[in-house]
Write a protein that holds these residues in place. Structure first.
Motif, PDB file in Angstrom:
ATOM      1  N   ASN A   2       0.891  -1.197   0.014  1.00  0.00           N
ATOM      2  CA  ASN A   2       0.036   0.067  -0.145  1.00  0.00           C
ATOM      3  C   ASN A   2       0.827   1.202  -0.142  1.00  0.00           C
ATOM      4  O   ASN A   2       1.861   1.236   0.857  1.00  0.00           O
ATOM      5  N   VAL A   3       0.463   2.607  -0.823  1.00  0.00           N
ATOM      6  CA  VAL A   3       1.308   3.491  -0.824  1.00  0.00           C
ATOM      7  C   VAL A   3       0.237   4.838  -0.034  1.00  0.00           C
ATOM      8  O   VAL A   3      -0.771   4.886  -0.237  1.00  0.00           O
ATOM      9  N   GLY A   4       1.114   5.345   0.958  1.00  0.00           N
ATOM     10  CA  GLY A   4       0.332   6.244   1.597  1.00  0.00           C
ATOM     11  C   GLY A   4       0.831   7.687   1.258  1.00  0.00           C
ATOM     12  O   GLY A   4       2.200   7.945   1.249  1.00  0.00           O
ATOM     13  N   ILE A   5      -0.122   8.902   1.339  1.00  0.00           N
ATOM     14  CA  ILE A   5       0.492  10.207   1.116  1.00  0.00           C
ATOM     15  C   ILE A   5      -0.256  10.798   2.129  1.00  0.00           C
ATOM     16  O   ILE A   5      -1.439  10.900   2.182  1.00  0.00           O
ATOM     17  N   GLY A   6       0.625  11.498   2.901  1.00  0.00           N
ATOM     18  CA  GLY A   6      -0.213  12.246   4.207  1.00  0.00           C
ATOM     19  C   GLY A   6      -0.598  11.241   5.237  1.00  0.00           C
ATOM     20  O   GLY A   6      -1.114  11.668   6.357  1.00  0.00           O
ATOM     21  N   PRO A  10      -1.191   3.249   5.510  1.00  0.00           N
ATOM     22  CA  PRO A  10      -2.239   3.335   4.506  1.00  0.00           C
ATOM     23  C   PRO A  10      -3.038   1.894   4.494  1.00  0.00           C
ATOM     24  O   PRO A  10      -2.392   0.982   4.580  1.00  0.00           O
ATOM     25  N   SER A  11      -4.481   2.123   4.245  1.00  0.00           N
ATOM     26  CA  SER A  11      -5.160   0.865   4.385  1.00  0.00           C
ATOM     27  C   SER A  11      -5.582   0.575   2.839  1.00  0.00           C
ATOM     28  O   SER A  11      -6.185  -0.600   2.941  1.00  0.00           O
ATOM     29  N   GLN A  12      -5.236   1.340   1.922  1.00  0.00           N
ATOM     30  CA  GLN A  12      -5.667   0.722   0.520  1.00  0.00           C
ATOM     31  C   GLN A  12      -4.447   0.804  -0.391  1.00  0.00           C
ATOM     32  O   GLN A  12      -3.312   1.222   0.237  1.00  0.00           O
ATOM     33  N   LEU A  13      -4.804   0.473  -1.501  1.00  0.00           N
ATOM     34  CA  LEU A  13      -3.423   0.494  -2.466  1.00  0.00           C
ATOM     35  C   LEU A  13      -2.727   1.930  -2.364  1.00  0.00           C
ATOM     36  O   LEU A  13      -1.731   2.146  -2.569  1.00  0.00           O
ATOM     37  N   LEU A  14      -3.900   2.825  -2.667  1.00  0.00           N
ATOM     38  CA  LEU A  14      -3.377   4.198  -2.715  1.00  0.00           C
ATOM     39  C   LEU A  14      -4.388   4.890  -1.394  1.00  0.00           C
ATOM     40  O   LEU A  14      -5.561   4.864  -1.545  1.00  0.00           O
ATOM     41  N   ASP A  15      -3.762   5.278  -0.405  1.00  0.00           N
ATOM     42  CA  ASP A  15      -4.321   6.066   0.644  1.00  0.00           C
ATOM     43  C   ASP A  15      -3.811   7.223   0.844  1.00  0.00           C
ATOM     44  O   ASP A  15      -2.684   7.653   1.228  1.00  0.00           O
ATOM     45  N   VAL A  16      -4.849   8.389   0.486  1.00  0.00           N
ATOM     46  CA  VAL A  16      -4.359  10.055   0.453  1.00  0.00           C
ATOM     47  C   VAL A  16      -4.932  10.597   1.816  1.00  0.00           C
ATOM     48  O   VAL A  16      -6.351  10.523   2.007  1.00  0.00           O
ATOM     49  N   SER A  17      -4.350  11.204   2.528  1.00  0.00           N
ATOM     50  CA  SER A  17      -4.950  12.158   3.795  1.00  0.00           C
ATOM     51  C   SER A  17      -4.551  13.394   3.962  1.00  0.00           C
ATOM     52  O   SER A  17      -3.342  13.640   3.298  1.00  0.00           O
ATOM     53  N   SER A  18      -5.502  14.147   4.162  1.00  0.00           N
ATOM     54  CA  SER A  18      -5.154  15.624   4.405  1.00  0.00           C
ATOM     55  C   SER A  18      -5.874  16.367   5.467  1.00  0.00           C
ATOM     56  O   SER A  18      -6.953  15.736   5.734  1.00  0.00           O
ATOM     57  N   GLY A  20      -6.894  19.336   5.129  1.00  0.00           N
ATOM     58  CA  GLY A  20      -7.671  20.529   4.659  1.00  0.00           C
ATOM     59  C   GLY A  20      -7.396  20.704   3.297  1.00  0.00           C
ATOM     60  O   GLY A  20      -6.268  20.117   2.831  1.00  0.00           O
ATOM     61  N   GLY A  21      -8.236  21.279   2.591  1.00  0.00           N
ATOM     62  CA  GLY A  21      -8.028  21.782   1.077  1.00  0.00           C
ATOM     63  C   GLY A  21      -8.357  20.426   0.236  1.00  0.00           C
ATOM     64  O   GLY A  21      -8.359  19.447   0.716  1.00  0.00           O
ATOM     65  N   PRO A  22      -8.026  20.528  -0.998  1.00  0.00           N
ATOM     66  CA  PRO A  22      -8.257  19.386  -1.831  1.00  0.00           C
ATOM     67  C   PRO A  22      -7.244  18.141  -1.771  1.00  0.00           C
ATOM     68  O   PRO A  22      -6.086  18.490  -1.348  1.00  0.00           O
ATOM     69  N   LEU A  23      -7.873  17.052  -1.896  1.00  0.00           N
ATOM     70  CA  LEU A  23      -6.854  15.927  -1.740  1.00  0.00           C
ATOM     71  C   LEU A  23      -5.913  15.721  -2.986  1.00  0.00           C
ATOM     72  O   LEU A  23      -4.812  15.280  -2.703  1.00  0.00           O
ATOM     73  N   ALA A  24      -6.331  16.187  -4.185  1.00  0.00           N
ATOM     74  CA  ALA A  24      -5.517  16.091  -5.188  1.00  0.00           C
ATOM     75  C   ALA A  24      -6.014  16.852  -6.282  1.00  0.00           C
ATOM     76  O   ALA A  24      -7.180  17.656  -6.259  1.00  0.00           O
ATOM     77  N   ALA A  25      -5.132  17.314  -7.187  1.00  0.00           N
ATOM     78  CA  ALA A  25      -5.462  18.148  -8.395  1.00  0.00           C
ATOM     79  C   ALA A  25      -4.842  17.688  -9.552  1.00  0.00           C
ATOM     80  O   ALA A  25      -3.697  17.163  -9.548  1.00  0.00           O
TER      81      ALA A  25
END
Length: 265
Positions: A2-6, A10-18, A20-25
């Motif tokens: 699993n890859v974690g950003i923030g 990470p609990s999924q193949l890609l787990d993005v956490s923030s 506040g603000g947009p998670l991705a652009a």
């Protein structure tokens, strides 16, 4: 793997956490914009992105969602609430089926018999008198006489120009506050004009043809003509006139009855 950003867990193949603000652009310099693609076993099933990149004539400034089959929507959990089928039919609280029109609302059905040509279909449990009906059309104006929901019925009359041929409306009968008396109005259009009322069923059950207010007599059926019109009523059998009733075309206002093919008077 699993890859974690923030996040460090990470609990999924890609787990993005923030926090506040947009998670991705996502950005693309392509003329029609960029998009994301969803596959199943290597076959594309859906896209999300700028309209021009995934939808014909979608435009470079429009955000779009595209499904290769049906597009489903849910709320309050995993239960389906609405579906846009692959052929463009929309079902709300039901799966759209053939011959039931473009818009289908209500309880699930599995087949349709003798209903070809429908553009909209609404189904549900019976709505008794005093309830809101399976379909309600109401106005938002302040209370006043002759205000209420209406349906316009029309079609093309020259080239691509459309016109309303008739109206059916339910309107408030008076301007008295907290008085819910209403009438059912029927209107049709003559050549070059606008729809005008031809018949009314008022709140006490009087049917008025040719006028909008009943006479002092208070009869249940009133027929009013613009002048001395002959043969107001025809009674036919197998296409043959058996009886006529009405007025003479002269200034004589007496009522006459004729039998067979004989005109009144």
């Amino acid at each position: 793997g699993n890859v974690g950003i923030g996040t460090t867990a990470p609990s999924q193949l890609l787990d993005v956490s923030s926090t506040g603000g947009p998670l991705a652009a996502f950005s693309s310099s392509a003329t029609n914009g960029g998009y994301a693609q969803w596959n199943r076993s290597g076959t594309a099933k859906g896209y999300i992105g700028i309209g021009g990149s995934i939808i014909v004539n979608g435009g470079a400034d429009n955000f779009s969602i595209r499904a290769e089959s049906s597009l489903l929507f849910s709320s309050g959990g995993a239960s389906e609430r609405m579906r846009i089928a692959a052929d463009g039919k929309v079902g709300i609280a039901m799966t759209p089926v053939a011959n039931y029109g473009i818009l289908q609302v209500g309880s699930a059905v599995t087949s349709a018999v003798g209903v070809g040509g429908l553009q909209a279909f609404i189904s549900g449990t019976n709505s008794a008198l005093g309830q809101n009906g399976n379909l309600s059309i109401v106005t938002t104006d302040g209370q006043a006489a002759n205000i209420g929901g209406s349906i316009g019925l029309g079609g093309k009359f020259t080239g691509d120009t459309s016109v309303l041929f008739a109206h059916i409306a339910g309107r408030k009968e008076n301007g008295t506050d907290n008085n819910s008396a209403g009438y059912l109005q029927f209107a049709t259009q003559t050549q070059g004009g606008v729809p005008t009322e031809k018949m009314r069923l008022n709140s006490v059950g009087q049917l008025l043809i040719g006028k909008t207010t009943p006479s002092a007599a208070g009869s249940l059926l009133e027929l009013h003509t613009a002048g001395n019109v002959a043969n107001v009523f025809y009674m036919l059998k197998a296409g043959q006139v058996e009886m006529t009733m009405g007025f003479k075309t002269s200034t004589d206002s007496n009522f006459y009855v004729g039998t067979g093919s004989t005109n009144v008077g």
